[in-house]
Motif scaffolding. Structure first.
Motif: not given
Length: 258
Positions: A4, A204-205, A248
């Motif tokens: 990420y 992330k999603e 991240i």
């Protein structure tokens, strides 16, 4: 290599004459990209030069932040402009900042439209195409920022520009992926943890919860941190720490294309 990655951008150089706005120097210690006002919605030549010098000294990616010619409304009021007018406005403003960046020995990284111009171009294809064409004609190596899923991102990709999909930490979303208009009372997210959680979820999603309660698919390459709030610097520091804790990596958007 981290899975990420995210760029942190902030709007800067929005002081004008004797009027001071924002805590640019402090924010430049935290963000990785700066969108510098070009004199239409805010900013002036001296402020542009000073902000460029600060960003270069701190290793922050520099972008032009062209807006509508509306100092009184801070560029947040819609104007009935044609695509040709949008093209001319963007070339004019990007060119002005480009000159300051070159004069200071730097390289411009990106362009991000401001306020009402940004929001109109997110949903109006002819306007988006005019802005993308303007950026491409000034320098096809520039990265064009646009709201994730917007007409502006599509126009940039179509003409051959590198594009970065932008998300917002402190704004709420509608189910069509647009931002909730500022005039509505639920447009801004005031709670720090809620804003942080929204960003991490988007990265992330790949989704954000709309005001209508439905999830909206989203791409998050860069997140905007508004620099004119009273706690902007403190929020930026907290967000950067939370991103690191979540695994991240924070880096300038140009590295995405390296």
């Amino acid at each position: 290599m981290d899975m990420y990655r995210l760029d942190l951008n902030s709007d800067m150089g929005e002081s004008f004459g004797a009027y001071r706005l924002g805590r640019d120097s402090e924010l430049l210690d935290v963000v990785t990209s700066a969108n510098i006002a070009c004199g239409y919605h805010a900013g002036d030549p001296a402020t542009m030069r000073e902000t460029v010098k600060l960003a270069l000294a701190k290793g922050v990616g520099i972008g032009a932040h062209p807006g509508l010619p509306d100092l009184l409304g801070f560029g947040r009021r819609n104007m009935d402009i044609s695509p040709k007018e949008a093209y001319d406005m963007v070339v004019y403003q990007v060119g002005a900042l480009y000159g300051f960046v070159r004069a200071e020995g730097g390289t411009m990284q990106h362009v991000k439209a401001h306020g009402a111009l940004y929001n109109m171009a997110a949903v109006r294809a002819p306007l988006a195409e005019a802005i993308a064409e303007a950026v491409y004609d000034v320098n096809p190596e520039l990265i064009l920022l646009g709201l994730s899923g917007s007409e502006l991102v599509k126009a940039g990709q179509k003409i051959g520009l590198r594009t970065a999909s932008e998300v917002f930490a402190d704004r709420t979303y509608q189910q069509d992926g647009t931002l909730t208009p500022r005039r509505q009372p639920d447009a801004m997210i005031q709670e720090e943890q809620r804003a942080v959680d929204q960003v991490i979820r988007m990265v992330k999603e790949g989704t954000v919860q709309s005001q209508q309660g439905t999830p909206v698919s989203i791409e998050a390459h860069t997140v905007c941190i508004h620099g004119d709030g009273p706690h902007a610097v403190e929020f930026a520091v907290a967000l950067r720490k939370s991103l690191a804790d979540a695994g991240i990596t924070v880096e300038p958007m140009s590295r995405r294309f390296a």
